[in-house]
Design an enzyme around this catalytic site. Sequence first.
Site, PDB file in Angstrom:
ATOM      1  N   GLY A  14       7.275   1.995  -4.483  1.00 38.83           N
ATOM      2  CA  GLY A  14       7.059   3.334  -3.920  1.00 38.83           C
ATOM      3  C   GLY A  14       6.334   4.299  -4.839  1.00 38.83           C
ATOM      4  N   SER A  15       5.453   3.788  -5.706  1.00 41.45           N
ATOM      5  CA  SER A  15       4.778   4.727  -6.616  1.00 41.45           C
ATOM      6  C   SER A  15       3.778   5.601  -5.852  1.00 41.45           C
ATOM      7  CB  SER A  15       4.122   3.989  -7.783  1.00 41.45           C
ATOM      8  OG  SER A  15       3.024   3.238  -7.354  1.00 41.45           O
ATOM      9  N   LEU A  90       4.793  -3.922   3.799  1.00 42.90           N
ATOM     10  CA  LEU A  90       4.235  -5.267   3.999  1.00 42.90           C
ATOM     11  C   LEU A  90       4.443  -5.819   5.399  1.00 42.90           C
ATOM     12  CD1 LEU A  90       5.146  -6.836   0.537  1.00 42.90           C
ATOM     13  CD2 LEU A  90       3.037  -5.699   1.260  1.00 42.90           C
ATOM     14  N   HIS A 109      -4.944   0.661   0.736  1.00 42.63           N
ATOM     15  CA  HIS A 109      -5.178  -0.744   0.415  1.00 42.63           C
ATOM     16  C   HIS A 109      -5.871  -0.797  -0.945  1.00 42.63           C
ATOM     17  CE1 HIS A 109      -5.757  -4.980   1.351  1.00 42.63           C
ATOM     18  NE2 HIS A 109      -6.978  -4.858   0.843  1.00 42.63           N
TER      19      HIS A 109
HETATM   20  C1  GAR Z   1      -0.311  -0.496  -3.678  1.00 41.45           C
HETATM   21  O1  GAR Z   1      -1.211  -0.975  -4.634  1.00 41.45           O
HETATM   22  C2  GAR Z   1      -0.950  -0.560  -2.295  1.00 41.45           C
HETATM   23  O2  GAR Z   1      -2.329  -0.329  -2.301  1.00 41.45           O
HETATM   24  C3  GAR Z   1      -0.644  -1.982  -1.924  1.00 41.45           C
HETATM   25  O3  GAR Z   1       0.671  -2.198  -2.357  1.00 41.45           O
HETATM   26  C4  GAR Z   1       0.904  -1.408  -3.528  1.00 41.45           C
HETATM   27  C5  GAR Z   1       2.183  -0.636  -3.335  1.00 41.45           C
HETATM   28  O4  GAR Z   1       2.562  -0.017  -4.522  1.00 41.45           O
HETATM   29  N1  GAR Z   1      -0.784  -2.190  -0.513  1.00 41.45           N
HETATM   30  C6  GAR Z   1      -1.308  -3.298   0.005  1.00 41.45           C
HETATM   31  O5  GAR Z   1      -1.651  -4.251  -0.667  1.00 41.45           O
HETATM   32  C7  GAR Z   1      -1.438  -3.294   1.531  1.00 41.45           C
HETATM   33  N2  GAR Z   1      -2.206  -4.386   2.000  1.00 41.45           N
HETATM   34  P1  GAR Z   1       3.673   1.111  -4.526  1.00 41.45           P
HETATM   35  O6  GAR Z   1       4.913   0.548  -3.785  1.00 41.45           O
HETATM   36  O7  GAR Z   1       3.978   1.310  -5.990  1.00 41.45           O
HETATM   37  O8  GAR Z   1       3.112   2.338  -3.872  1.00 41.45           O
END
Ligand code: GAR
Length: 195
Positions: A14-15, A90, A109
């Site tokens: 969740g950053s 996801l 993304h």
């Molecule tokens: C992020 O890098 C986002 O772009 C990616 O998951 C990560 C979540 O990080 N999303 C995808 O790959 C979607 N296809 P977070 O939980 O620290 O925000």
Amino acid sequence: MKSYNIAAYISGSGSNLKSIIDSSLNGNISSKVRLVIANRDVSGLDYPRSLGIDTAVISRDNLSRDEFLDAQLDLLNRHKINLIILAGYLKKLPPEIVRKFNNRILNIHPALLPKFGGKGMHGMNVHRAVIESGEIFSGPTVHFVDEIYDNGRILLQQKIEIGPDETPENLQKRVLEIEHRIYSEAIKILEDREE
Ligand code: GAR
């Protein structure tokens, strides 16, 4: 300027969600995160919980399709949500929600869509694929969500150059730093947009 009641969907740390909550607390965006939905009890729920933001874990396990949909619709209605952001979520949203929130759902993304998108393309998989393909540029994309993975209209992208010795881990770190800035910028664009 518009101010949205945001629901964020997460599946991990969740950053990106934290960066948006902080932008809202700092006054960089006027919208507020009112609700966070996760598909599991993930660490990304800790920050919103610590601030008293309503959170919910809604998993498809043990729920019928209708129960799964209704649980989300009930919360979205109760919090008067008018903007959904996917922040490392996801799972696929039920099509009923995608239709109801037409042009009101954003996703981030970690690559330059339309390349390196689609099912299975998330997190480190994306950065590995980008490096393996010998691309010169990468960078995050914020786009509207439709019923096809990573397919909707692009709102914002930022390109960075990939170094000759770049590792997927390093690229992920560099792209994530930009994500934390551009997701709020994308929300600001919607707030400022004339309709
Ligand atoms: C992020 O890098 C986002 O772009 C990616 O998951 C990560 C979540 O990080 N999303 C995808 O790959 C979607 N296809 P977070 O939980 O620290 O925000």
